[in-house]
Write an enzyme that holds these catalytic residues in place. Structure first.
Site, PDB file in Angstrom:
ATOM      1  N   LYS A  81      10.049 -13.912 -51.478  1.00  0.00           N
ATOM      2  CA  LYS A  81       8.623 -14.128 -51.258  1.00  0.00           C
ATOM      3  C   LYS A  81       8.100 -12.930 -50.488  1.00  0.00           C
ATOM      4  O   LYS A  81       8.220 -12.840 -49.270  1.00  0.00           O
ATOM      5  CB  LYS A  81       8.389 -15.424 -50.473  1.00  0.00           C
ATOM      6  CG  LYS A  81       7.031 -16.105 -50.759  1.00  0.00           C
ATOM      7  CD  LYS A  81       5.817 -15.267 -50.421  1.00  0.00           C
ATOM      8  CE  LYS A  81       5.530 -15.284 -48.932  1.00  0.00           C
ATOM      9  NZ  LYS A  81       4.256 -14.542 -48.601  1.00  0.00           N
ATOM     10  N   GLU A  98      14.622 -12.014 -38.311  1.00  0.00           N
ATOM     11  CA  GLU A  98      14.287 -10.802 -37.562  1.00  0.00           C
ATOM     12  C   GLU A  98      12.813 -10.899 -37.205  1.00  0.00           C
ATOM     13  O   GLU A  98      11.938 -10.807 -38.073  1.00  0.00           O
ATOM     14  CB  GLU A  98      14.547  -9.539 -38.367  1.00  0.00           C
ATOM     15  CG  GLU A  98      14.329  -8.289 -37.528  1.00  0.00           C
ATOM     16  CD  GLU A  98      13.940  -7.080 -38.353  1.00  0.00           C
ATOM     17  OE1 GLU A  98      12.975  -6.395 -37.959  1.00  0.00           O
ATOM     18  OE2 GLU A  98      14.583  -6.838 -39.372  1.00  0.00           O
ATOM     19  N   CYS A 127       8.905  -3.289 -36.418  1.00  0.00           N
ATOM     20  CA  CYS A 127       9.246  -4.270 -35.379  1.00  0.00           C
ATOM     21  C   CYS A 127      10.019  -3.636 -34.229  1.00  0.00           C
ATOM     22  O   CYS A 127       9.957  -4.122 -33.097  1.00  0.00           O
ATOM     23  CB  CYS A 127      10.039  -5.416 -35.986  1.00  0.00           C
ATOM     24  SG  CYS A 127      11.496  -4.860 -36.906  1.00  0.00           S
ATOM     25  N   GLU A 151       3.123  -7.850 -29.076  1.00  0.00           N
ATOM     26  CA  GLU A 151       3.407  -6.861 -30.120  1.00  0.00           C
ATOM     27  C   GLU A 151       2.101  -6.397 -30.758  1.00  0.00           C
ATOM     28  O   GLU A 151       1.383  -7.180 -31.368  1.00  0.00           O
ATOM     29  CB  GLU A 151       4.325  -7.466 -31.175  1.00  0.00           C
ATOM     30  CG  GLU A 151       4.812  -6.467 -32.189  1.00  0.00           C
ATOM     31  CD  GLU A 151       5.846  -7.046 -33.129  1.00  0.00           C
ATOM     32  OE1 GLU A 151       6.784  -6.305 -33.499  1.00  0.00           O
ATOM     33  OE2 GLU A 151       5.728  -8.230 -33.500  1.00  0.00           O
TER      34      GLU A 151
END
Length: 482
Positions: A165, A239, A273, A374
């Site tokens: 996906k 993750e 990330c 973040e």
């Protein structure tokens, strides 16, 4: 005309918009719940065919896939550039890295080892590793082609089927990779792609026919995926987010460190990330080091991602652009200083495209939003420290623990920092290093399990213990007289 409350609603089409031009790149139908069910059923049958092949034949197919990825590198990189604004030179590098991942796993298909176990005389016990079955792989938009290969290879190499996906912002390269996989000799439906928004990923995560989930994305969504997967006792590889510290000591090579810090925060416009978004620099060199950063940052080429000279392209979508700009504004409102950047690059001020200039923010305090959350953009926050102990405390003062970076010429200090920093990966005197052989996973809120290396096998297989009676004579019994 009236509509009943229980009338089914077709999922909205996925419209892919170029962050460079604002034009529509593609319009694709979203997978329906019924189509997800069919994909899972087909994957189950394909997995049995795949696992029924010899390991040598599976290896040949994966190797052929690697060759096709190499041959179509420019096509795949261009798809990612058009969908996400990824710089073409980076996209080409990522596709070639994906091909290397395929070659590595082609060599792993016959290396799913078990153990012979010491038991008692007259019995033989041993373990074998078997695939789980069907794996759902949910990937983000920041490395679409690489992700749709690298995240699927551990399950595939271990004998599973995969259903990918991709992000609704960047589905095209995953669809093309599926075509190349079929051309390489994958059994039909072994590698499937379902296009859609979050509800498609949610259905995969909770589907009773899916045995494992690999998810890369935000902590908030990752928590939902983990809970949904837990309902069916699925294996998960997660993750999640990062707020990676980069610590610079006075004895570091400051030129190398400045270059490494900039690459680490500006690669892919900061949409990584593991980006080193928190700079912790010793107070004795802070002014000098920031000056080096500012001078280098203003030489970075920001522009059209299809231009081979471009080093930093746009961010992926309007929502991400607005989010990054909000972080910059909040940092200023909280008392930090935007030393460079903070808006559109001057030379692109009148152009289309979601460009953000390389941004360095100084006087950042640990409690500011830009220091704790973040950003996922080309924004570096700068703080100072006075002692090694303070540097460790600041580095660990985060809910995240994905990657980290230390710059020093003191080998003993480097080892101390590596042991004390709470992160799944510690880099010394280098920016981010990723490779198929190297484990990559996070601590704390940054994830569960490892995506790469031999450590990835654990999340993609199940261990079966077999015990056989080999001795002669009557069956040993704890029940005398029975």
């Amino acid at each position: 005309m009236t509509t009943t409350l229980d009338a089914p609603t077709a999922p909205a089409d996925v419209v892919v918009i170029s962050p460079t031009t604002g034009e529509t790149v593609a319009t694709l139908p979203s997978a329906t719940p019924a189509e997800v069910d069919v994909a899972v059923e087909r994957a189950r049958a394909a997995q049995r065919e795949w696992w029924g092949m010899t390991s040598d034949n599976r290896s040949r197919v994966l190797w052929r896939w690697s060759e096709l990825l190499d041959a179509h590198a420019e096509e795949l990189a261009t798809l990612d550039a058009r969908c996400t604004g990824k710089v073409i030179r980076d996209g080409l590098s990522e596709v070639r890295t994906a091909a290397r991942y395929a070659r590595y796993w082609a060599g792993q298909t016959d290396k799913l080892f078990g153990d012979q176990l010491a038991d008692v005389p007259g019995r033989l016990s041993y373990t074998i590793r078997e695939p789980l079955g069907v794996f759902g792989v949910i990937i983000p938009w920041n490395a679409p082609s690489l992700g749709s290969v690298s995240r699927t290879l551990p399950p595939l190499g271990c004998g599973n089927a995969v259903i990918v996906k991709p992000s609704e912002f960047s589905p095209l390269s995953a669809l093309r990779n599926a075509e190349l996989a079929r051309e390489a000799g994958f059994p039909e439906h072994l590698y499937q792609v379902l296009v859609g928004a979050g509800e498609v990923g949610a259905q995969l995560s909770s589907h009773p026919g899916v045995d494992g989930i690999s998810f890369t994305g935000s902590v908030t969504t990752g928590r939902k995926v983990n809970i949904a997967a837990a309902e069916g006792f699925k294996r998960t590889t997660l993750e999640l987010g990062g707020k990676s510290p980069v610590v610079v000591f006075p004895d570091a090579d400051l030129d190398d460190a400045a270059l490494g810090v900039l690459i680490g925060i500006l690669m892919n416009a900061g949409q990584i990330c593991a980006a080193n978004s928190r700079l912790l620099v010793h107070e004795s060199i802070a002014d000098e080091f920031v000056e080096r950063l500012l001078e280098r940052a203003q030489r970075v080429r920001v522009g059209d991602p299809l231009d081979p000279e471009t080093q930093v392209g746009p961010v992926v979508c309007q929502r991400q652009y607005d989010k990054v700009m909000d972080f910059i504004a909040s940092a200023e409102a909280e008392g930090a200083t935007v030393a460079v950047g903070g808006g559109r690059p001057v030379h692109l001020a009148d152009d289309r495209g979601l460009y953000i200039a390389p941004t360095i923010i100084t006087n950042v305090q640990p409690d500011m939003h830009v220091s704790r959350e973040e950003v996922f953009g080309p924004v570096l926050g700068v703080s100072t420290f006075s002692t090694e102990e303070e540097a460790v405390a600041l580095a660990n003062d985060s809910e995240f623990g994905l990657s980290s970076y230390v710059w020093t010429s003191d080998a003993a200090r480097l080892h101390r920092m590596a042991e004390l920093i709470e992160a799944g990966v510690v880099h010394g005197n280098t920016y981010l290093v990723m490779d198929v052989q190297l484990p990559f996973g996070g601590f704390k809120s940054s994830g569960v399990s490892n995506a790469f290396g031999n450590e990835a096998i654990e999340a993609c297989t199940q261990v079966k213990r077999i015990t056989l009676r080999t001795g002669q004579g009557p069956l040993p019994s704890p029940w005398p007289g029975v």
